[in-house]
Design a protein around this motif. Structure first.
Motif: not given
Length: 94
Positions: A2-3, A9-11, A43-45, A83-84
């Motif tokens: 799991k990423i 950052r957003v996968v 989605v990152g925090p 990943i952007v």
């Protein structure tokens, strides 16, 4: 595997490329265009990025269009993802 993206950052994972044209012509692998629409898978925090507070507005499952050459491509469990940064997402698709 799991990423879990960090900060802003957003996968995303690209949707499948079209197999045929609107006229019904079947496309070969090399003739298919890279799809522009992707689905957010993580989605990152958010938080402080470069001294600025970043609030995450995207959520898992959103369909988005990202900048063409943005981010980093990664392969996880045989699937290609990208990943952007949230700022590289140009629009959501409804």
């Amino acid at each position: 595997m799991k990423i879990v993206p960090l900060a802003d950052r957003v996968v995303i994972k690209a949707e499948q490329a079209e197999e045929t044209t609107k006229g019904g012509i079947i496309l070969t692998g090399s003739a298919k265009e890279k799809p522009q629409v992707a689905v957010v898978v993580a989605v990152g925090p958010g938080g402080m990025v470069d001294g600025n507070e970043v609030k995450m507005t995207l959520k898992v499952g959103d369909r988005v269009i990202a900048a063409k050459y943005a981010g980093t491509e990664v392969k996880v469990d045989g699937e290609e993802c990208q990943i952007v940064r949230q700022s590289d997402i140009l629009a959501t698709v409804e």
